[in-house]
Design a protein around this motif. Structure first.
Motif, PDB file in Angstrom:
ATOM      1  N   ALA A  97     -15.291   7.637 -10.719  1.00 51.95           N
ATOM      2  CA  ALA A  97     -15.799   6.266 -10.886  1.00 51.95           C
ATOM      3  C   ALA A  97     -16.758   5.921  -9.748  1.00 51.95           C
ATOM      4  CB  ALA A  97     -14.637   5.279 -10.914  1.00 51.95           C
ATOM      5  N   ASP A  98     -17.592   4.932  -9.984  1.00 48.51           N
ATOM      6  CA  ASP A  98     -18.500   4.455  -8.945  1.00 48.51           C
ATOM      7  C   ASP A  98     -17.771   3.596  -7.919  1.00 48.51           C
ATOM      8  OD1 ASP A  98     -21.002   5.558 -10.009  1.00 48.51           O
ATOM      9  OD2 ASP A  98     -20.595   4.195 -11.673  1.00 48.51           O
ATOM     10  N   ASP A  99     -16.738   2.900  -8.381  1.00 44.47           N
ATOM     11  CA  ASP A  99     -15.951   2.045  -7.501  1.00 44.47           C
ATOM     12  C   ASP A  99     -14.533   1.992  -8.030  1.00 44.47           C
ATOM     13  OD1 ASP A  99     -15.467   0.407  -5.325  1.00 44.47           O
ATOM     14  OD2 ASP A  99     -16.182  -1.409  -6.295  1.00 44.47           O
ATOM     15  N   VAL A 100     -13.581   1.868  -7.130  1.00 44.72           N
ATOM     16  CA  VAL A 100     -12.162   1.770  -7.503  1.00 44.72           C
ATOM     17  C   VAL A 100     -11.565   0.594  -6.751  1.00 44.72           C
ATOM     18  CG1 VAL A 100      -9.917   2.907  -7.471  1.00 44.72           C
ATOM     19  CG2 VAL A 100     -11.976   4.250  -7.924  1.00 44.72           C
ATOM     20  N   VAL A 101     -10.888  -0.281  -7.497  1.00 43.67           N
ATOM     21  CA  VAL A 101     -10.202  -1.426  -6.899  1.00 43.67           C
ATOM     22  C   VAL A 101      -8.720  -1.304  -7.223  1.00 43.67           C
ATOM     23  CG1 VAL A 101      -9.990  -3.932  -6.854  1.00 43.67           C
ATOM     24  CG2 VAL A 101     -12.242  -2.880  -7.203  1.00 43.67           C
ATOM     25  N   CYS A 102      -7.925  -1.019  -6.208  1.00 43.82           N
ATOM     26  CA  CYS A 102      -6.468  -1.023  -6.327  1.00 43.82           C
ATOM     27  C   CYS A 102      -5.993  -2.101  -5.369  1.00 43.82           C
ATOM     28  CB  CYS A 102      -5.867   0.326  -5.933  1.00 43.82           C
ATOM     29  SG  CYS A 102      -6.056   1.614  -7.164  1.00 43.82           S
ATOM     30  N   VAL A 103      -5.427  -3.157  -5.917  1.00 40.34           N
ATOM     31  CA  VAL A 103      -5.038  -4.295  -5.091  1.00 40.34           C
ATOM     32  C   VAL A 103      -3.924  -3.916  -4.126  1.00 40.34           C
ATOM     33  CG1 VAL A 103      -4.171  -6.666  -5.121  1.00 40.34           C
ATOM     34  CG2 VAL A 103      -5.791  -5.892  -6.869  1.00 40.34           C
ATOM     35  N   ARG A 104      -2.948  -3.145  -4.622  1.00 40.03           N
ATOM     36  CA  ARG A 104      -1.839  -2.715  -3.769  1.00 40.03           C
ATOM     37  C   ARG A 104      -1.601  -1.233  -3.962  1.00 40.03           C
ATOM     38  NH1 ARG A 104       3.420  -5.194  -4.118  1.00 40.03           N
ATOM     39  NH2 ARG A 104       3.597  -4.364  -2.053  1.00 40.03           N
ATOM     40  N   ALA A 105      -1.330  -0.549  -2.866  1.00 40.02           N
ATOM     41  CA  ALA A 105      -0.971   0.871  -2.895  1.00 40.02           C
ATOM     42  C   ALA A 105       0.217   1.062  -1.950  1.00 40.02           C
ATOM     43  CB  ALA A 105      -2.156   1.733  -2.477  1.00 40.02           C
ATOM     44  N   PRO A 106       1.402   0.619  -2.408  1.00 43.91           N
ATOM     45  CA  PRO A 106       2.573   0.674  -1.528  1.00 43.91           C
ATOM     46  C   PRO A 106       2.993   2.112  -1.220  1.00 43.91           C
ATOM     47  CG  PRO A 106       3.229   0.039  -3.745  1.00 43.91           C
ATOM     48  CD  PRO A 106       1.730   0.111  -3.734  1.00 43.91           C
ATOM     49  N   GLU A 107       3.558   2.310  -0.067  1.00 45.46           N
ATOM     50  CA  GLU A 107       4.102   3.607   0.339  1.00 45.46           C
ATOM     51  C   GLU A 107       5.592   3.434   0.584  1.00 45.46           C
ATOM     52  OE1 GLU A 107       2.677   6.540   0.515  1.00 45.46           O
ATOM     53  OE2 GLU A 107       0.656   5.864   0.063  1.00 45.46           O
ATOM     54  N   PRO A 108       6.435   4.237   0.042  1.00 46.49           N
ATOM     55  CA  PRO A 108       6.135   5.247  -0.969  1.00 46.49           C
ATOM     56  C   PRO A 108       5.905   4.598  -2.327  1.00 46.49           C
ATOM     57  CG  PRO A 108       8.494   5.197  -0.612  1.00 46.49           C
ATOM     58  CD  PRO A 108       7.871   4.208   0.370  1.00 46.49           C
ATOM     59  N   PHE A 109       5.165   5.289  -3.165  1.00 47.40           N
ATOM     60  CA  PHE A 109       4.878   4.786  -4.519  1.00 47.40           C
ATOM     61  C   PHE A 109       5.577   5.702  -5.509  1.00 47.40           C
ATOM     62  CE2 PHE A 109       2.538   4.467  -8.453  1.00 47.40           C
ATOM     63  CZ  PHE A 109       2.350   3.104  -8.577  1.00 47.40           C
ATOM     64  N   ASP A 110       6.508   5.148  -6.276  1.00 51.79           N
ATOM     65  CA  ASP A 110       7.267   5.939  -7.233  1.00 51.79           C
ATOM     66  C   ASP A 110       6.817   5.704  -8.675  1.00 51.79           C
ATOM     67  OD1 ASP A 110       8.935   7.147  -5.276  1.00 51.79           O
ATOM     68  OD2 ASP A 110      10.083   5.285  -5.179  1.00 51.79           O
ATOM     69  N   GLU A 111       6.551   4.444  -9.002  1.00 49.50           N
ATOM     70  CA  GLU A 111       6.166   4.104 -10.375  1.00 49.50           C
ATOM     71  C   GLU A 111       5.513   2.738 -10.404  1.00 49.50           C
ATOM     72  OE1 GLU A 111      10.208   2.149 -12.130  1.00 49.50           O
ATOM     73  OE2 GLU A 111      10.110   4.336 -12.147  1.00 49.50           O
ATOM     74  N   VAL A 112       4.785   2.477 -11.475  1.00 54.01           N
ATOM     75  CA  VAL A 112       4.078   1.213 -11.629  1.00 54.01           C
ATOM     76  C   VAL A 112       5.056   0.038 -11.622  1.00 54.01           C
ATOM     77  CG1 VAL A 112       2.654  -0.172 -13.182  1.00 54.01           C
ATOM     78  CG2 VAL A 112       2.121   2.243 -12.805  1.00 54.01           C
TER      79      VAL A 112
END
Length: 81
Positions: free
Chosen positions: A64-79
């Protein structure tokens, strides 16, 4: 049910397209969506999601030209988390 003959697809050539997902764990379906949209020659493709795995959001930048992910919690297991 809506028929495509009644509502033809919107032409994407020369337009900016924003693809939105409810969340991105692996990004596989979004990568395929970007590839499909690119065939319709938009000027730009932006991917947006309210939440996603940090690695996935970074990897989507390769398609993609741009990606917007508002939150990227760590650890990430599922949506759903």
């Amino acid at each position: 049910m809506i028929s495509l003959t009644e509502n033809p697809p919107v032409p994407l050539e020369g337009r900016e397209v924003i693809l939105v997902d409810d969340g991105s764990t692996t990004g596989a379906s979004m990568r395929e969506a970007v590839r499909a949209v690119r065939k319709l020659t938009p000027t730009r493709v932006t991917v947006a999601a309210p939440v996603g795995a940090h690695e996935t959001c970074d990897a989507l930048m390769s398609v993609a030209d741009d990606v917007v992910c508002v939150r990227a919690p760590e650890p990430f297991d599922e949506v759903a988390q």
